[in-house]
Write an enzyme that holds these catalytic residues in place. Structure first.
Site, PDB file in Angstrom:
ATOM      1  N   SER A 704      61.480  18.385  42.311  1.00 38.02           N
ATOM      2  CA  SER A 704      62.322  17.761  41.291  1.00 38.02           C
ATOM      3  C   SER A 704      61.786  16.357  41.004  1.00 38.02           C
ATOM      4  O   SER A 704      60.633  16.213  40.598  1.00 38.02           O
ATOM      5  CB  SER A 704      63.776  17.750  41.741  1.00 38.02           C
ATOM      6  OG  SER A 704      64.633  17.401  40.671  1.00 38.02           O
ATOM      7  N   ASP A 781      64.828  27.607  35.067  1.00 39.03           N
ATOM      8  CA  ASP A 781      65.349  26.294  35.460  1.00 39.03           C
ATOM      9  C   ASP A 781      66.112  25.673  34.288  1.00 39.03           C
ATOM     10  O   ASP A 781      65.508  25.261  33.292  1.00 39.03           O
ATOM     11  CB  ASP A 781      64.188  25.393  35.889  1.00 39.03           C
ATOM     12  CG  ASP A 781      64.641  24.155  36.633  1.00 39.03           C
ATOM     13  OD1 ASP A 781      65.777  23.720  36.402  1.00 39.03           O
ATOM     14  OD2 ASP A 781      63.849  23.620  37.427  1.00 39.03           O
ATOM     15  N   HIS A 814      66.627  25.761  39.273  1.00 38.20           N
ATOM     16  CA  HIS A 814      66.004  24.595  39.889  1.00 38.20           C
ATOM     17  C   HIS A 814      65.872  24.735  41.407  1.00 38.20           C
ATOM     18  O   HIS A 814      64.985  24.136  42.022  1.00 38.20           O
ATOM     19  CB  HIS A 814      66.826  23.351  39.550  1.00 38.20           C
ATOM     20  CG  HIS A 814      66.089  22.067  39.729  1.00 38.20           C
ATOM     21  ND1 HIS A 814      64.853  21.813  39.157  1.00 38.20           N
ATOM     22  CD2 HIS A 814      66.412  20.931  40.415  1.00 38.20           C
ATOM     23  CE1 HIS A 814      64.458  20.604  39.491  1.00 38.20           C
ATOM     24  NE2 HIS A 814      65.369  20.046  40.257  1.00 38.20           N
TER      25      HIS A 814
END
Length: 843
Positions: A704, A781, A814
């Site tokens: 991330s 995502d 994610h």
């Protein structure tokens, strides 16, 4: 053939030498009488033996050369060898991937659903609800004999259909239950479910509705507010037929969200699935109305939802990217008495519909305050909405002074009290005091100047944790001892700035706490650095404990978890320990020392006398106001890398991270990725200079924001220190990420074009200066869109950069978990860096 320590081949032990020795012995035994008659035969045999000998010796030399090449890396140094994966030199077990995946070292923890119905006084029995022996029961921490069963079993039958109970919330008067079932996940926090009300003394199970996004009891224990199809309804359990639902809003649609957050408000602002709030007596209901009409859509294709799908399933969400239209948001208050709604018209106080409502709190029966920031969260305004008079007023305006306003969810109402000379209602907030986040008290509600409750070069974490109405104490968690620790303290409203410790600060510790309705009792959780435990304490007790553990204030009633099994395992296994410290990275542009928090994990059997031996595995997140270096207990992927690969693991919280004051974190404002990468590079330089470190085997991994930081660090470093990088689900261009998060730190692209260009991962040629890097992303995502990685890959193609690997996870979000993806992503990370340390990826 064997080798000595120097690697020299001993040819006398080779198969060819042995064969030659045997043939010579045979020749010596031949008599002269047979010599002439067999001379041709012996000559032929000798020639054959000689040919075989030459071939075998030549083969041996080739083997020696090959082995020597395989035992050296491309730079001529001895190849790094991995340690025994199972046991240490002392014979203790090592941490393995299986340990981490099956939860061997995960401590048991318990949460308590405290009941809030109790009066804010001496009658607090510490009531809570829990599942016990397939029953949902009320228990008391102060009276172990107290028990009230609310419902038996985790399933029920209604109208001939079987339902499984997913969650239960008791009404404040404990007479009814709100039951959640048929739950389907939506986004990070939200779900869609069916709801029932259960009353064993009256109607049994009453169906509230299906496809409900959120439902919540009113404090009056009669009404339930719920959101269905983006409209708000109120279900009354007092209705004669038990089925009555009063409609509050009528404009809910795919564009208008009433009482529930849209994607960006759920993810970045409210951080929950609710956008409605009952007044203390249930007379009013405040809620957000979020209009997404002008927000652009982002469509995500899903490829593997069903086995037989031949076309992707296309799902669109309203997702405001940086610089594009935000949802328009306003606060409304519904009066249940006259069934009317007051709209606060908050946007007009900013002259901009892009304002962000970050927190809503009732501060009395008729007053609700809203924290509202401008789009880039430079300015914060506190709005006071009077539900009875239907008025809105700005009570104070705060500037971020070069930083930004983080979202908070802990503002606490403090009612008037003659006992403690509190003339007016007020509230406790958190504000910077000399650059550090501290508790402040505003009273009356329209006060613009606060009473400062705490101060110093340390920070209060997340605002007030609880307020004891009987003792005037405000409890809070802070970094007063160390920014790498968390301890519980209190301060009294009538004696500000005098801070008292509740937990033992003479020992390292990370604590958290949840409190009963009056804050008399607390579930105190010790989270590290040693094995965690949990216990119930009575904070009003004056009893002194002979051997206090954890708390130095209050009486320990009992432990609810000691994790004895885990404590035993820590003796059986050799778990690599985290060593916490402060690291001086050198001088900044103003000549000031850059001192950061860090920890390292040394591999088992670490030997500092070895030269150029150990790889270094950096792990980074590094996002604004985040923290990774905290002394909590955990055994995770980092420990696996240290144990199985013999690498030194390093985590550095560089500039921009949290809990070190505004100056330390706000340096990244309008310039993400720059000083964060510099600090990782400076740390790598320090480690590369250590004699026991192999400077050619320094790697960086992040997910991330950490994935973004990995790529930015490789870009700025250009292969000088970091030879390998692993980036998972990275942002690569901040114009592609959501507006609320990005603009909090970067302003808009229109205001900060140069900053966005500088923050973008753009110099792919420099990234190509590393030995090799790995990129992984999930195509589903909804947070950091796969678009980020695809655009980055396109830049790599245009830049003729080829020294990388890619792994794509179909339909994973994610967290990368769809269809066994979470196992594969960590297998891939582990094996990829293992091959890197082996020298497989040398150019």
């Amino acid at each position: 053939m064997s080798e000595d320590r120097a690697g020299a081949t001993r040819d006398e032990d080779s198969p060819a030498a042995a064969l030659l020795h045997n043939e010579v012995t045979d020749l010596e035994r031949i008599s002269d009488r047979h010599f002439h008659s067999r001379s041709r035969q012996l000559l032929d045999k000798y020639i054959k033996v000689g040919v075989i000998l030459v071939l075998l010796v030549w083969g041996s030399l080739l083997t020696i050369k090959t082995l020597k090449r395989s035992d050296q890396d491309g730079l001529g140094k001895p190849r790094f060898s991995f340690p025994n994966p199972d046991v240490t030199l002392e014979g203790k077990l090592k941490v393995s991937f299986d340990n981490v995946r099956n939860g061997t070292f995960v401590p048991k923890t318990h949460s308590i659903q405290w009941l809030e119905y109790a009066a804010k006084g001496d009658d607090d029995m510490g009531l809570y609800v829990t599942w016990e022996d397939e029953s949902y029961v009320i228990k008391s921490v102060s009276d172990k004999t107290f028990e009230k069963v609310l419902i038996d079993g985790k399933t029920f039958v209604k109208d001939g259909h079987n339902f499984t109970i997913d969650n239960i919330v008791a009404s404040p008067d404990l007479k009814r239950l709100l039951i959640k079932t048929n739950t389907a996940k939506n986004w990070r926090h939200s779900t869609i479910a069916s709801y029932f009300v259960y009353d064993k003394n009256e109607n049994g199970f009453t169906h509230v509705g299906d496809n409900i996004a959120y439902a919540e009891w009113s404090p009056n224990s009669v009404d339930v507010a719920f959101v269905q199809d983006n409209d708000i309804f109120i279900h009354s359990t007092a209705a004669a037929d038990g089925l009555s639902a009063q409609r509050v809003t009528f404009d809910g649609s795919t564009q208008i969200f009433n009482g529930r957050p849209d994607w960006v408000y759920e993810e970045e602002v409210l951080e929950s699935d609710k956008a409605l709030w009952w007044s203390p007596d249930g007379s009013y209901l405040g809620f957000l109305r979020i209009d997404e009409t002008d927000v652009n859509e982002f469509t995500i294709p899903y490829y593997a939802q069903t086995e037989d799908s031949i076309y992707p399933e296309m799902r669109s969400i309203k997702y405001p990217k940086s610089g594009t239209p935000n949802p328009e948001v306003d606060l409304l208050v519904y009066d249940l008495g006259n069934q009317s709604t007051y709209q606060a018209h908050i946007p007009k106080y900013f002259g901009d519909p892009d304002n962000v409502i970050t927190e809503v709190v009732w501060v009395g029966h008729e007053h609700v305050i809203a924290k509202v920031a401008d789009r880039s969260q430079d300015t914060l305004k506190i709005m006071n909405i009077n539900a009875a008079d239907k008025t809105t007023a700005v009570t104070r305006t705060e500037s971020s002074e070069g930083g930004w306003w983080e979202v908070t969810h802990s503002t606490t109402h403090i009612p008037a009290s003659p006992k403690f000379n509190r003339k007016y209602d007020g509230y406790i907030d958190i504000l910077p005091v000399n650059g550090y986040n501290h508790l402040v008290y505003f009273s009356p509600l329209n006060a613009s100047e606060p009473v400062v409750l705490t101060s110093g070069k340390w920070e209060v974490v997340d605002g007030p944790a609880a307020f004891d109405f009987n003792t005037n104490k405000v409890y809070f968690i802070s970094t007063k001892k160390s920014s790498m620790e968390r301890h519980l303290y209190y301060v009294k409203l009538d004696n500000p700035r005098v801070v008292h410790k509740v937990t033992d600060t003479s020992k390292e510790g990370v604590y958290s706490a949840s409190f009963s309705s009056s804050a008399r009792f607390a579930l105190l959780s010790y989270n590290g650095p040693k094995v965690p435990y949990q216990k119930i304490i009575d904070l009003r007790s004056e009893k002194k404990e002979k051997k206090p553990e954890g708390n130095v204030v209050g009486e320990t009633l009992y432990y609810i978890e000691k994790n004895k099994k885990l404590s035993g395992l820590t003796k059986k296994y050799s778990i690599p320990k985290k060593r916490f410290s402060k690291l001086n990275l050198g001088k900044d542009e103003n000549g000031k020392d850059i001192v950061v928090n860090t920890f390292e994990i040394l591999p088992n059997d670490f030997d500092p006398t070895l030269k150029n031996h150990y790889p270094v595995f950096f792990y980074a997140y590094g996002g604004p106001n985040s923290q990774q270096v905290i002394q909590s207990f955990s055994v995770s992927f980092n420990e696996v890398v240290a144990s199985q690969l013999g690498a030194i693991v390093v985590v550095v919280d560089g500039r921009g991270t949290g809990f070190r004051g505004r100056e330390f974190r706000s340096i990244v404002r309008d310039n993400l990725g720059y000083v964060e990468a510099q600090d990782q590079i400076s740390a790598a330089a320090l480690y590369s200079a250590k004699p026991f470190v192999d400077a050619d085997k320094i790697s960086l991994f992040g997910w991330s924001y950490g994935g973004y930081l990995t790529l930015k660090t490789l870009e700025m470093d250009a292969g000088k220190h970091f030879k390998y990088g692993m980036s998972v689900a990275p942002v690569t261009d901040w114009r592609l990420y959501d507006s609320v998060y990005t603009e909090r730190y970067m302003h808009t692209p229109q205001e900060n074009e140069h900053g966005y260009q500088r923050a973008k991962v753009s110099n792919v040629t420099a990234i190509g200066g590393a030995q090799r890097f790995l990129l992984m992303h999930g195509t589903g995502d909804d947070n950091v869109h796969f678009q980020n990685s695809l655009k980055f890959l396109d830049e790599l193609n245009l830049g003729n950069v080829e020294n990388y690997d890619v792994h794509v996870f179909p339909d994973s979000d994610h967290g990368i978990r769809f269809h066994n993806a979470n196992k594969i992503v960590y297998d891939r990370l582990f094996n990829w860096i293992k091959h890197a340390y082996m020298g497989t990826y040398l150019l």
